[in-house]
Design a protein around this motif. Structure first.
Motif, PDB file in Angstrom:
ATOM      1  N   LEU A 220      -0.047  13.693   7.097  1.00  0.00           N
ATOM      2  CA  LEU A 220       0.876  12.810   8.116  1.00  0.00           C
ATOM      3  C   LEU A 220       1.572  11.768   7.389  1.00  0.00           C
ATOM      4  O   LEU A 220       2.734  11.589   7.741  1.00  0.00           O
ATOM      5  CB  LEU A 220      -0.343  12.105   8.721  1.00  0.00           C
ATOM      6  CG  LEU A 220      -1.184  13.232   9.704  1.00  0.00           C
ATOM      7  CD1 LEU A 220      -2.279  12.465  10.391  1.00  0.00           C
ATOM      8  CD2 LEU A 220      -0.359  13.496  10.807  1.00  0.00           C
ATOM      9  N   GLU A 221       1.035  11.236   6.167  1.00  0.00           N
ATOM     10  CA  GLU A 221       1.977   9.942   5.571  1.00  0.00           C
ATOM     11  C   GLU A 221       3.302  10.595   4.864  1.00  0.00           C
ATOM     12  O   GLU A 221       4.286  10.162   5.013  1.00  0.00           O
ATOM     13  CB  GLU A 221       1.159   9.465   4.372  1.00  0.00           C
ATOM     14  CG  GLU A 221      -0.008   8.673   5.086  1.00  0.00           C
ATOM     15  CD  GLU A 221       0.200   7.636   6.073  1.00  0.00           C
ATOM     16  OE1 GLU A 221       1.155   7.064   5.598  1.00  0.00           O
ATOM     17  OE2 GLU A 221      -0.548   7.207   6.931  1.00  0.00           O
TER      18      GLU A 221
ATOM     19  N   GLN B 255       5.971   3.171   2.078  1.00  0.00           N
ATOM     20  CA  GLN B 255       5.545   4.332   2.758  1.00  0.00           C
ATOM     21  C   GLN B 255       5.367   5.368   1.425  1.00  0.00           C
ATOM     22  O   GLN B 255       4.265   6.025   1.546  1.00  0.00           O
ATOM     23  CB  GLN B 255       6.426   5.126   3.518  1.00  0.00           C
ATOM     24  CG  GLN B 255       5.923   6.204   4.334  1.00  0.00           C
ATOM     25  CD  GLN B 255       4.528   5.980   4.865  1.00  0.00           C
ATOM     26  OE1 GLN B 255       4.541   4.989   5.471  1.00  0.00           O
ATOM     27  NE2 GLN B 255       3.956   7.225   5.271  1.00  0.00           N
TER      28      GLN B 255
ATOM     29  N   ARG C  62       4.822  13.192   6.143  1.00  0.00           N
ATOM     30  CA  ARG C  62       5.745  13.564   7.478  1.00  0.00           C
ATOM     31  C   ARG C  62       6.271  12.343   7.992  1.00  0.00           C
ATOM     32  O   ARG C  62       7.322  12.125   8.281  1.00  0.00           O
ATOM     33  CB  ARG C  62       4.979  14.247   8.565  1.00  0.00           C
ATOM     34  CG  ARG C  62       4.503  15.567   8.107  1.00  0.00           C
ATOM     35  CD  ARG C  62       3.551  16.367   9.238  1.00  0.00           C
ATOM     36  NE  ARG C  62       3.928  16.063  10.554  1.00  0.00           N
ATOM     37  CZ  ARG C  62       3.274  16.578  11.623  1.00  0.00           C
ATOM     38  NH1 ARG C  62       1.840  16.949  11.346  1.00  0.00           N
ATOM     39  NH2 ARG C  62       3.620  16.494  12.783  1.00  0.00           N
ATOM     40  N   ARG C  63       5.298  11.074   7.683  1.00  0.00           N
ATOM     41  CA  ARG C  63       5.940   9.924   8.220  1.00  0.00           C
ATOM     42  C   ARG C  63       6.945   9.427   7.255  1.00  0.00           C
ATOM     43  O   ARG C  63       8.023   8.692   7.736  1.00  0.00           O
ATOM     44  CB  ARG C  63       4.775   8.817   8.129  1.00  0.00           C
ATOM     45  CG  ARG C  63       5.180   7.387   8.803  1.00  0.00           C
ATOM     46  CD  ARG C  63       3.854   6.773   8.890  1.00  0.00           C
ATOM     47  NE  ARG C  63       3.025   7.027   9.872  1.00  0.00           N
ATOM     48  CZ  ARG C  63       1.857   6.714  10.128  1.00  0.00           C
ATOM     49  NH1 ARG C  63       1.578   5.722   9.204  1.00  0.00           N
ATOM     50  NH2 ARG C  63       1.162   7.047  11.108  1.00  0.00           N
TER      51      ARG C  63
ATOM     52  N   VAL D 264      10.138  11.145   8.296  1.00  0.00           N
ATOM     53  CA  VAL D 264      10.908  10.709   9.256  1.00  0.00           C
ATOM     54  C   VAL D 264      11.406   9.450   9.027  1.00  0.00           C
ATOM     55  O   VAL D 264      12.704   8.998   9.425  1.00  0.00           O
ATOM     56  CB  VAL D 264       9.872  10.419  10.532  1.00  0.00           C
ATOM     57  CG1 VAL D 264      10.387   9.622  11.706  1.00  0.00           C
ATOM     58  CG2 VAL D 264       9.266  11.702  10.947  1.00  0.00           C
ATOM     59  N   MET D 265      11.039   8.396   8.095  1.00  0.00           N
ATOM     60  CA  MET D 265      11.518   7.225   7.711  1.00  0.00           C
ATOM     61  C   MET D 265      12.787   7.310   6.834  1.00  0.00           C
ATOM     62  O   MET D 265      13.951   6.757   7.217  1.00  0.00           O
ATOM     63  CB  MET D 265      10.521   6.428   7.076  1.00  0.00           C
ATOM     64  CG  MET D 265      10.854   4.991   6.726  1.00  0.00           C
ATOM     65  SD  MET D 265       9.417   4.024   5.899  1.00  0.00           S
ATOM     66  CE  MET D 265       8.525   4.133   7.092  1.00  0.00           C
TER      67      MET D 265
END
Length: 414
Positions: free
Chosen positions: A190-191, A139, A193-194, A197-198
């Motif tokens: 978005l990436e 990611q 934020r992802r 979260v990860m």
């Protein structure tokens, strides 16, 4: 010729008869009034004491035993069969001394299974950590790629604006480059934020797996301790007082295996009759008799319950212990209740109770006889009792059991 004789007068005869009858009646009444003759008592068979005035020490007495202040009951943590007994009662032990060895294959199998499960969960934790770390790195790489594309799109927009101003490209191409740059800016956000979260998910998943590993580690350690506990140790320094087991005997979890005491720290447990225990209080002075020596002490605990007609009283020993002092030694203990000054007292009679009215035989006529007198008794002690009324200083009374002479008020002493 015959001479007629005058008949003899019977008046005198009847007077003699009447006189005899009256004499018998008088003698009978006199003997009835005399009562039974005083019986004789062998003076050597009775116990006497003289009434005294002065200080009287009230005390109570009871039998008991010496017990250790610190007793360790060694119990089985798991069921098993006695494999070997290594120490016998009376042996001196320390905290690391092994007393006996138990055997239970089921416990060992359970320990091995618990260790296997713990090892498997540790492997799962390592695999999960590796997998989640790879996902996080992937990611981060994607975030870097999208960010580079966004930077390139922004440079393209700047270049297209210059070309549009010179009329080299159309308005459509300029708008397309601007839309592309905005799209990549949104993707970068978005990436990122992802990725956040990860990262949070990684921590929670690793934490949950660590908790599972720790739980299985505790279970494996508990099972391992059960296996180790089958080598039963003393746990403390002292003397092995009891080990009521035999080789091959099966014991269950929680069963008492042995008793270890510390002989240097003993206390006395006295069994005081319940009728005398009401005056016992914490802090009172006591004297413990070991048959060969005496030890001073002080009352430290009184059991609130009555068992078999006696109250259990604990006495802390304050003097040096004699050589014969050891746990479970039979003793007698005397507890001092109070000291009464300037009272009449005498030795305690065999049948006299405190605060009662009794009949005692008082010795008279220089010891040749004794008469019954009514005596009111007061407070009592182990060997003495207070005289409230009925006797004076110097009176000698019989203290032995005289119930066999209850029908007599006087006895002869011979």
């Amino acid at each position: 010729m015959d001479i007629r004789r005058e008949p003899k007068s019977k008046k005198k005869r009847w007077l003699y008869v009447a006189g005899g009858i009256v004499a018998v009646i008088v003698i009978t009444v006199a003997l009835g009034r005399l009562g039974p003759a005083a019986p004789g008592v062998d003076r050597s068979t009775v116990w006497t004491d003289s009434v005294s005035r002065g200080e009287m020490v009230r005390s109570v007495r009871g039998p008991g035993t010496l017990v250790s202040e610190q007793i360790r009951w060694v119990t089985a943590l798991t069921a098993g069969r006695v494999e070997r007994i290594l120490k016998e009662p009376g042996a001196e032990v320390d905290s690391s001394t092994v007393l006996l060895v138990l055997n239970n294959p089921d416990v060992e199998i359970q320990a091995l299974e618990a260790q296997r499960q713990h090892t498997a969960e540790e492997a799962r934790l390592t695999d999960l950590r590796t997998r989640l770390e790879n996902q996080r790195l992937a990611q981060e790489a994607l975030v870097a790629t999208v960010y580079a594309q966004h930077q390139e799109a922004q440079r393209t927009v700047v270049n297209n604006e210059e070309l549009y101003d010179k009329g080299l490209i159309s308005d459509f191409e300029l708008k397309n480059s601007r839309d592309r740059a905005e799209e990549l800016a949104i993707r970068v956000d978005l990436e990122r934020r992802r990725l956040d979260v990860m990262n949070e998910a990684v921590e929670s998943q690793i934490g949950a797996q660590k908790a599972q590993v720790e739980r299985l580690r505790s279970i494996a350690e508990y099972r391992r301790n059960l296996v180790e506990s089958m080598e039963v140790g003393a746990g403390v320094d002292g003397v092995l007082a009891d080990l009521p087991l035999e080789n091959g005997q099966w014991v269950i979890s929680g069963e008492v295996l042995a008793r270890v005491v510390q002989p240097g720290r003993l206390k006395a447990e006295l069994r005081i009759p319940e009728t005398q225990a009401r005056d016992v209080a914490i802090g009172q002075v006591a004297l413990i008799d070991t048959r060969n020596d005496t030890i001073p002490g002080r009352v430290v605990r009184i059991d609130p319950a009555v068992q078999a007609g006696a109250v259990l009283v604990d006495v802390r020993l304050e003097g040096p212990l004699p050589k014969e002092a050891r746990p479970d030694l039979s003793i007698d203990g005397t507890i001092e209740i109070e000291r009464l000054s300037d009272v009449l007292y005498v030795g305690r009679p065999a049948y006299g109770q405190a605060n009662s009215l009794v009949g005692l035989f008082k010795v008279i006529e220089n010891g040749d006889a004794a008469i019954r007198v009514t005596v009111r008794l007061g407070r009592s002690s182990v060997n003495t009792i207070e005289i409230v009324e009925g006797l004076e200083v110097g009176d000698e009374v019989i203290l032995s059991d005289m119930s066999a002479y209850d029908q007599y008020d006087r006895v002869r002493l011979r």
